[in-house]
Scaffold this motif. Structure first.
Motif, mmCIF file in Angstrom:
data_model
loop_
_atom_site.group_PDB
_atom_site.id
_atom_site.type_symbol
_atom_site.label_atom_id
_atom_site.label_comp_id
_atom_site.label_asym_id
_atom_site.label_seq_id
_atom_site.Cartn_x
_atom_site.Cartn_y
_atom_site.Cartn_z
ATOM 1 N N THR A 74 54.677 62.755 21.775
ATOM 2 C CA THR A 74 54.211 62.427 23.126
ATOM 3 C C THR A 74 55.083 63.057 24.216
ATOM 4 O O THR A 74 54.816 62.864 25.402
ATOM 5 C CB THR A 74 54.166 60.901 23.334
ATOM 6 O OG1 THR A 74 55.474 60.339 23.102
ATOM 7 C CG2 THR A 74 53.171 60.256 22.383
ATOM 8 N N GLY A 130 51.275 55.276 23.543
ATOM 9 C CA GLY A 130 50.100 56.121 23.650
ATOM 10 C C GLY A 130 49.238 55.747 24.838
ATOM 11 O O GLY A 130 48.745 56.622 25.562
ATOM 12 N N ALA A 162 50.673 56.927 27.999
ATOM 13 C CA ALA A 162 50.517 58.374 28.162
ATOM 14 C C ALA A 162 49.071 58.778 28.425
ATOM 15 O O ALA A 162 48.775 59.960 28.574
ATOM 16 C CB ALA A 162 51.034 59.088 26.911
ATOM 17 N N LEU A 177 46.460 58.479 26.384
ATOM 18 C CA LEU A 177 45.837 59.114 25.223
ATOM 19 C C LEU A 177 44.622 58.315 24.744
ATOM 20 O O LEU A 177 44.524 57.114 25.008
ATOM 21 C CB LEU A 177 46.854 59.228 24.088
ATOM 22 C CG LEU A 177 48.087 60.093 24.407
ATOM 23 C CD1 LEU A 177 49.109 59.997 23.286
ATOM 24 C CD2 LEU A 177 47.668 61.544 24.625
#
Length: 204
Positions: free
Chosen positions: A54, A111, A114, A116
């Motif tokens: 990441t 995640g 971020a 995602l």
């Protein structure tokens, strides 16, 4: 420094993962450097891979003195009291399951932060929770538990999906959703161990 209950459980999970790495090193007659290395790899391997994937650098363990201290303490205790530690299989399995649950949620949260996609977030959760053990097994020449029929990664996946569904589609608060997901992962893992449940075998 005041620690939250979740942080205490995370430290216990880190400690348990480190003990499993240290005991594996002792079983293979590694020297003290190998013992410490395997304890660290088992405890922080998954999180390190997650952070590298990441782009979260420096990776988490580089700035987490408490976790590093817990890993070193686990390695020392495993080395000094190896015969006693080996008898605590059930307790260590419980801590390991707690670590799996908490690290799965930590990976998913990374995640989500971020931005995602949800499947990728679940994958990051599984990586965080299981890849330290995968690295341990590969280094020591054992069949990785991740690739056996044990319900390990499957527990992580089930809890991770539940966490995302509960947190994003039902209106349940994040803390409650996290608690439910961790409980489910721990329960699936421990019950499967108790009753020797395994995933179906793929036949050619």
């Amino acid at each position: 420094m005041q620690l939250t209950f979740i942080q205490v459980l995370e430290l216990l999970g880190t400690f348990a993962f480190a003990v499993s790495g240290a005991t594996a090193a002792i079983n293979k007659s590694y020297d003290v450097i190998g013992l410490l290395a395997l304890a660290f790899i088992t405890a922080i391997g998954g999180g390190t891979i997650r952070d590298l994937l990441t782009g979260a650098t420096p990776v988490a363990w580089m700035t987490d003195e408490l976790s590093n201290t817990a890993i070193i303490a686990a390695a020392i205790i495993a080395a000094l009291f190896f015969s006693y530690v080996k008898k605590l299989t059930r307790l260590l399995s419980t801590f390991d399951a707690i670590g799996l649950g908490l690290f799965t949620i930590t990976g998913i949260n990374k995640g989500v932060a971020a931005g995602l996609p949800m499947p990728v977030c679940v994958a990051l959760g599984v990586i965080t929770g299981t890849f330290g053990g995968l690295l341990r097994d590969v280094i020591t020449g054992e069949q990785p538990i991740l690739f056996t029929r044990e319900i390990y990664a499957a527990a992580s996946i089930a809890g991770g999906i539940l966490y995302l569904v509960a947190g994003h589609f039902t209106g349940i608060s994040g803390d409650i959703a996290q608690g439910i997901a961790v409980t489910v992962i721990v329960a699936i893992r421990l019950i499967s161990l108790r009753h020797n449940w395994q995933l179906p075998r793929i036949r050619s």
